[in-house]
Design an enzyme around this catalytic site. Structure first.
Site, mmCIF file in Angstrom:
data_model
loop_
_atom_site.group_PDB
_atom_site.id
_atom_site.type_symbol
_atom_site.label_atom_id
_atom_site.label_comp_id
_atom_site.label_asym_id
_atom_site.label_seq_id
_atom_site.Cartn_x
_atom_site.Cartn_y
_atom_site.Cartn_z
ATOM 1 N N CYS A 16 4.742 7.132 -10.149
ATOM 2 C CA CYS A 16 4.056 7.609 -8.953
ATOM 3 C C CYS A 16 4.278 9.110 -8.869
ATOM 4 C CB CYS A 16 4.657 6.912 -7.727
ATOM 5 S SG CYS A 16 4.052 7.553 -6.157
ATOM 6 N N ASN A 17 3.188 9.875 -8.907
ATOM 7 C CA ASN A 17 3.315 11.334 -8.833
ATOM 8 C C ASN A 17 3.850 11.768 -7.474
ATOM 9 O OD1 ASN A 17 1.503 12.656 -11.274
ATOM 10 N ND2 ASN A 17 0.775 10.644 -10.670
ATOM 11 N N THR A 18 3.388 11.091 -6.429
ATOM 12 C CA THR A 18 3.768 11.468 -5.062
ATOM 13 C C THR A 18 5.277 11.331 -4.887
ATOM 14 O OG1 THR A 18 1.641 10.536 -4.383
ATOM 15 C CG2 THR A 18 3.199 11.055 -2.636
ATOM 16 N N ASP A 26 6.130 1.927 -8.095
ATOM 17 C CA ASP A 26 5.048 2.693 -7.440
ATOM 18 C C ASP A 26 4.894 2.170 -6.010
ATOM 19 O OD1 ASP A 26 2.919 4.501 -7.095
ATOM 20 O OD2 ASP A 26 1.426 3.074 -7.807
ATOM 21 N N SER A 27 3.994 2.804 -5.254
ATOM 22 C CA SER A 27 3.690 2.334 -3.893
ATOM 23 C C SER A 27 2.752 1.134 -3.914
ATOM 24 C CB SER A 27 2.999 3.453 -3.121
ATOM 25 O OG SER A 27 1.795 3.797 -3.802
ATOM 26 N N GLU A 77 -7.119 0.429 -5.387
ATOM 27 C CA GLU A 77 -6.525 -0.852 -4.972
ATOM 28 C C GLU A 77 -7.634 -1.908 -4.872
ATOM 29 O OE1 GLU A 77 -3.254 -1.825 -3.880
ATOM 30 O OE2 GLU A 77 -2.342 0.055 -4.517
ATOM 31 N N CYS A 97 -2.562 11.160 -9.896
ATOM 32 C CA CYS A 97 -2.073 10.004 -9.135
ATOM 33 C C CYS A 97 -2.260 8.820 -10.070
ATOM 34 C CB CYS A 97 -2.914 9.828 -7.871
ATOM 35 S SG CYS A 97 -2.638 8.239 -7.040
ATOM 36 N N THR A 98 -1.244 7.983 -10.170
ATOM 37 C CA THR A 98 -1.315 6.905 -11.163
ATOM 38 C C THR A 98 -2.368 5.849 -10.811
ATOM 39 O OG1 THR A 98 0.542 5.809 -10.048
ATOM 40 C CG2 THR A 98 1.047 7.193 -11.961
ATOM 41 N N HIS A 99 -2.855 5.871 -9.577
ATOM 42 C CA HIS A 99 -3.957 4.966 -9.234
ATOM 43 C C HIS A 99 -5.266 5.385 -9.920
ATOM 44 C CE1 HIS A 99 -1.412 3.404 -5.980
ATOM 45 N NE2 HIS A 99 -2.329 2.474 -5.747
ATOM 46 N N TYR A 154 1.847 6.222 -0.100
ATOM 47 C CA TYR A 154 2.898 7.232 -0.192
ATOM 48 C C TYR A 154 2.348 8.649 0.035
ATOM 49 C CZ TYR A 154 6.992 4.508 -1.764
ATOM 50 O OH TYR A 154 8.090 3.687 -1.830
HETATM 51 N N1 DGL Z 1 0.239 6.016 -7.180
HETATM 52 C C1 DGL Z 1 0.773 7.056 -6.409
HETATM 53 C C2 DGL Z 1 0.778 8.392 -7.097
HETATM 54 O O1 DGL Z 1 0.804 8.462 -8.301
HETATM 55 C C3 DGL Z 1 0.691 7.087 -4.904
HETATM 56 C C4 DGL Z 1 -0.497 6.566 -4.180
HETATM 57 C C5 DGL Z 1 -0.205 6.457 -2.689
HETATM 58 O O2 DGL Z 1 0.487 5.499 -2.311
HETATM 59 O O3 DGL Z 1 -0.626 7.351 -1.908
HETATM 60 O O4 DGL Z 1 0.789 9.415 -6.476
#
Ligand code: DGL
Length: 267
Positions: free
Chosen positions: A78-80, A14-15, A155, A186-188, A46
């Site tokens: 990471c979805n992005t 992931d990012s 974060e 988004c996985t966050h 990301y």
């Molecule tokens: N965790 C990421 C996702 O699932 C990206 C978050 C980011 O870096 O913008 O999209």
């Protein structure tokens, strides 16, 4: 001895810390394997990154790790990244690659009114996401919220910082009680499940792709031998992390060894 031979090495990418929400789901299912968590904090977030840079960095970092460690499966948590990188990465490796994309289909099936997709600014504009909505949410409107601030708050939360609930309420305020299902795209965001749930109210169901990814990983890895010993959980980042001590604390609570630097080479 045989335990060591049979352990699978699962690479999660992931990012930032978002992929830890996916790690938790996979770990619940497969608690005795080895996990290698790699995050590209040098290029985070990301959701604000140009597509070509994202493709280049993700493929290069993953391949760099694959050259150093024998990896059995790659999870782009990471979805992005997944909504753009997967075909490129699959062309460059023979190791199975699992990605995570917004859970539009189950959300639309569950919804009786309308769905929200809460994701990064990049994910909500991706062609991949637009196609998912067109194909799998034909009779439910999908309202889109793209927010990098929510990523930053996730974060912060993992590093033990207090989260301002009213700020989350403001970010989601345009949804105005008009939805009954929200996709955490988004996985966050599963890391902020409590806060997002509080902002949207009890009547809104929150859906993410973590458990489905864990099922997919387990099925691709096939039969896993019963193992008594726990695996090794290591974690790498592409640049020195912000608030490293707090982050190390959090990842060590999950069972990881201290964070190691893994800079991107030659790109
Ligand atoms: N965790 C990421 C996702 O699932 C990206 C978050 C980011 O870096 O913008 O999209």
């Amino acid at each position: 001895m045989s335990n060591q031979i049979t352990k699978k090495n699962i690479l999660i990418f992931d990012s930032g810390v978002g992929g830890l929400s996916v790690f938790k789901e996979i770990y619940t299912r497969l608690p005795n394997e080895n996990y290698i968590y790699l995050f590209d904090n040098e290029a985070y977030p990301y959701g604000e990154l140009a597509q070509d840079v994202l493709i280049t960095r993700t493929c290069a970092l993953v391949k760099q790790m694959v050259l150093l460690t024998q990896i059995d499966i790659i999870v782009i948590a990471c979805n992005t990244a997944s909504t753009i990188v997967l075909p490129h990465l699959r062309q460059q490796t023979s190791i199975p690659v699992v990605g995570v994309v917004p859970a539009i289909k189950p959300a639309s099936i569950l919804s009786k009114t309308a769905v929200a997709l809460i994701a990064t600014p990049a994910t909500i504009t991706r062609q991949y996401t637009q196609d998912l909505i067109r194909d799998f949410s034909t009779d439910r409107e999908v309202k889109l919220i793209g927010s990098t601030r929510l990523v930053e708050l996730a974060e912060d939360k993992l590093r033990g910082r207090a989260i301002d609930q009213s700020e989350i309420g403001q970010i989601l305020s345009s949804l105005n009680n008009n939805i009954d299902v929200a996709v955490l795209g988004c996985t966050h965001f599963p890391l902020l499940r409590k806060e997002i749930g509080h902002a949207l109210g009890d009547k809104v169901e929150l859906i993410d792709s973590g458990e489905a990814i864990a099922r997919r990983v387990a099925s691709l890895l096939g039969e896993i031998e019963e193992e008594a010993e726990e695996g090794l959980l290591s974690i790498f980042c592409s640049a020195p992390p912000v608030e490293e001590a707090a982050l190390n604390n959090a990842v060590q609570l999950l069972g990881f060894t201290p964070i190691q630097l893994f800079p991107l080479q030659g790109v």
